[in-house]
Write a protein that holds these residues in place. Sequence first.
Motif, PDB file in Angstrom:
ATOM      1  N   GLN A   1      49.358  82.645  26.782  1.00 52.24           N
ATOM      2  CA  GLN A   1      49.905  82.376  27.928  1.00 52.24           C
ATOM      3  C   GLN A   1      50.227  80.804  28.168  1.00 52.24           C
ATOM      4  OE1 GLN A   1      46.966  83.943  27.592  1.00 52.24           O
ATOM      5  NE2 GLN A   1      46.825  85.506  29.278  1.00 52.24           N
ATOM      6  N   ALA A   2      49.380  79.916  27.490  1.00 52.53           N
ATOM      7  CA  ALA A   2      49.234  78.611  27.769  1.00 52.53           C
ATOM      8  C   ALA A   2      50.417  77.795  28.039  1.00 52.53           C
ATOM      9  CB  ALA A   2      48.546  77.827  26.672  1.00 52.53           C
ATOM     10  N   GLU A   3      51.570  77.994  27.416  1.00 50.81           N
ATOM     11  CA  GLU A   3      52.761  77.323  27.354  1.00 50.81           C
ATOM     12  C   GLU A   3      53.648  77.769  28.540  1.00 50.81           C
ATOM     13  OE1 GLU A   3      54.962  75.603  23.606  1.00 50.81           O
ATOM     14  OE2 GLU A   3      53.467  77.344  22.848  1.00 50.81           O
ATOM     15  N   ASP A   4      53.428  78.930  28.766  1.00 51.09           N
ATOM     16  CA  ASP A   4      54.347  79.526  30.040  1.00 51.09           C
ATOM     17  C   ASP A   4      53.648  79.339  31.148  1.00 51.09           C
ATOM     18  OD1 ASP A   4      55.981  81.082  28.105  1.00 51.09           O
ATOM     19  OD2 ASP A   4      54.889  82.867  28.292  1.00 51.09           O
ATOM     20  N   ILE A   5      52.416  78.940  31.222  1.00 50.38           N
ATOM     21  CA  ILE A   5      51.772  78.550  32.368  1.00 50.38           C
ATOM     22  C   ILE A   5      51.922  77.219  32.810  1.00 50.38           C
ATOM     23  CG2 ILE A   5      49.610  78.176  33.451  1.00 50.38           C
ATOM     24  CD1 ILE A   5      48.337  80.368  31.866  1.00 50.38           C
ATOM     25  N   VAL A   6      52.081  76.223  31.601  1.00 48.71           N
ATOM     26  CA  VAL A   6      52.340  74.896  31.714  1.00 48.71           C
ATOM     27  C   VAL A   6      53.798  74.744  32.373  1.00 48.71           C
ATOM     28  CG1 VAL A   6      52.552  72.596  30.810  1.00 48.71           C
ATOM     29  CG2 VAL A   6      50.704  74.058  30.218  1.00 48.71           C
ATOM     30  N   MET A   7      54.539  75.380  31.790  1.00 45.15           N
ATOM     31  CA  MET A   7      56.085  75.314  32.149  1.00 45.15           C
ATOM     32  C   MET A   7      56.359  75.623  33.370  1.00 45.15           C
ATOM     33  SD  MET A   7      59.429  74.896  31.817  1.00 45.15           S
ATOM     34  CE  MET A   7      60.293  74.902  30.299  1.00 45.15           C
ATOM     35  N   LYS A   8      55.576  76.548  33.826  1.00 48.93           N
ATOM     36  CA  LYS A   8      55.710  77.052  35.325  1.00 48.93           C
ATOM     37  C   LYS A   8      55.291  75.973  36.250  1.00 48.93           C
ATOM     38  CE  LYS A   8      54.373  80.707  38.647  1.00 48.93           C
ATOM     39  NZ  LYS A   8      53.877  79.936  39.659  1.00 48.93           N
ATOM     40  N   VAL A   9      54.040  75.496  36.170  1.00 54.33           N
ATOM     41  CA  VAL A   9      53.618  74.400  37.109  1.00 54.33           C
ATOM     42  C   VAL A   9      54.637  72.870  36.890  1.00 54.33           C
ATOM     43  CG1 VAL A   9      52.031  72.565  37.132  1.00 54.33           C
ATOM     44  CG2 VAL A   9      51.227  74.842  36.815  1.00 54.33           C
ATOM     45  N   VAL A  10      55.015  72.597  35.930  1.00 54.14           N
ATOM     46  CA  VAL A  10      55.984  71.775  35.498  1.00 54.14           C
ATOM     47  C   VAL A  10      57.503  71.740  36.324  1.00 54.14           C
ATOM     48  CG1 VAL A  10      57.462  70.068  33.846  1.00 54.14           C
ATOM     49  CG2 VAL A  10      54.962  70.747  33.458  1.00 54.14           C
ATOM     50  N   LYS A  11      57.826  72.956  36.160  1.00 53.28           N
ATOM     51  CA  LYS A  11      59.009  73.305  36.722  1.00 53.28           C
ATOM     52  C   LYS A  11      58.999  73.199  38.202  1.00 53.28           C
ATOM     53  CE  LYS A  11      62.661  76.964  36.926  1.00 53.28           C
ATOM     54  NZ  LYS A  11      63.284  78.265  36.261  1.00 53.28           N
ATOM     55  N   GLU A  12      58.180  74.110  38.810  1.00 52.28           N
ATOM     56  CA  GLU A  12      57.905  73.702  40.133  1.00 52.28           C
ATOM     57  C   GLU A  12      57.624  72.310  40.855  1.00 52.28           C
ATOM     58  OE1 GLU A  12      54.026  75.970  40.953  1.00 52.28           O
ATOM     59  OE2 GLU A  12      55.327  77.947  40.524  1.00 52.28           O
ATOM     60  N   GLU A  13      56.864  71.612  40.128  1.00 55.92           N
ATOM     61  CA  GLU A  13      56.745  69.999  40.656  1.00 55.92           C
ATOM     62  C   GLU A  13      57.936  69.492  40.525  1.00 55.92           C
ATOM     63  OE1 GLU A  13      54.416  69.224  42.272  1.00 55.92           O
ATOM     64  OE2 GLU A  13      52.960  70.977  41.923  1.00 55.92           O
ATOM     65  N   ALA A  14      58.884  69.595  39.506  1.00 55.56           N
ATOM     66  CA  ALA A  14      59.917  68.775  39.230  1.00 55.56           C
ATOM     67  C   ALA A  14      61.061  69.339  40.129  1.00 55.56           C
ATOM     68  CB  ALA A  14      60.420  69.383  37.614  1.00 55.56           C
ATOM     69  N   GLN A  15      60.891  70.551  40.593  1.00 54.09           N
ATOM     70  CA  GLN A  15      62.022  70.730  41.875  1.00 54.09           C
ATOM     71  C   GLN A  15      61.583  70.092  43.101  1.00 54.09           C
ATOM     72  OE1 GLN A  15      61.106  75.067  41.685  1.00 54.09           O
ATOM     73  NE2 GLN A  15      62.800  75.621  40.403  1.00 54.09           N
ATOM     74  N   LYS A  16      60.049  69.863  43.328  1.00 56.04           N
ATOM     75  CA  LYS A  16      59.967  69.006  44.462  1.00 56.04           C
ATOM     76  C   LYS A  16      60.182  67.528  44.371  1.00 56.04           C
ATOM     77  CE  LYS A  16      55.635  72.127  45.175  1.00 56.04           C
ATOM     78  NZ  LYS A  16      54.481  72.036  45.121  1.00 56.04           N
TER      79      LYS A  16
END
Length: 317
Positions: free
Chosen positions: A35-50
Amino acid sequence: MAYFAPLLSTFLFFSIYYSQSNALSSNYYAKTCPQAEDIVMKVVKEEAQKDRRVPATLLRMHFHDCFLRGCDASILLSSKGKNTAEKDAPPNGSLHGFYVIDGAKRAVEAICPGVVSCADILAFAARDAVVLSGGPYWNVPKGRKDGRISRASETTLLPKPTFNISQLQQSFHQRGLSLDDLVALLGAHTLGFTHCSSFMNRIYNFNATHDIDPTLRPSFAASLKGICPLKNRAKNAGISNDPSPTTFDNTHYRLILQKKSLLFSDHSLLTTPKTKGLVYKFATSKSAFHKAFSNSMIKMSSLTGGQEVRKDCRVVN
């Protein structure tokens, strides 16, 4: 991406501190943390939206990490005692996304403790930053280890925005990267913002003959002077790298051809037939640029040099 920032003195540094490793693989975490890459993508996406600046700073962070001791997350280490770390050196002063990697690390650790390196998380995040900006996806090789050494003094080994093509070629070659890689990777400058200090030398007192760099389009140079006055300049004054600074497109190469590139090093790509031809190719074909960038990122991010998997990206175990 404002820039990397001076040149290695000998090839010995390259051969001692990092190499292109055969230990990396696409399925390194298939059994231990799929799951590592999916977890990182989720965090990056959330922060990039902010914060729309996040993708550019993550991509630049990865470059600055890989160009010193290899992709070992040494740029994430905090200064301690008498040692000033890479992140606190002047070339990295404008990096501001360390909290994103911290958040991704915490999220991964909650699922797969002690398995995924900070170096791999940063490599995933840089790729995700490009994808979220409309750029290409590539399969990041996995299995990097985290380094235990981070020295601000070594950031003088990063390429400078004032480099000519010979200096750039030597710097990239010492990291096992070709002219093709050089032109493709500088396309990362399509994202982000550049401070005045990185191009002031081109618009004031350029040399004994010219106040302004004659390779700059005069009207563009005049606009830059308006943004970056010689006196009473705002502390963080600067300009977006291109008109679409949050979109990973090929506009940067078109600006180079139009003599509207901010950095002398970027304009220097027009000074040899080979690199000029690649600039033209990428300026006229976004798909060709995206393909070349993906391949060169895989090559650059395969430079390794670490020894452990940190529990906390800011401190050694």
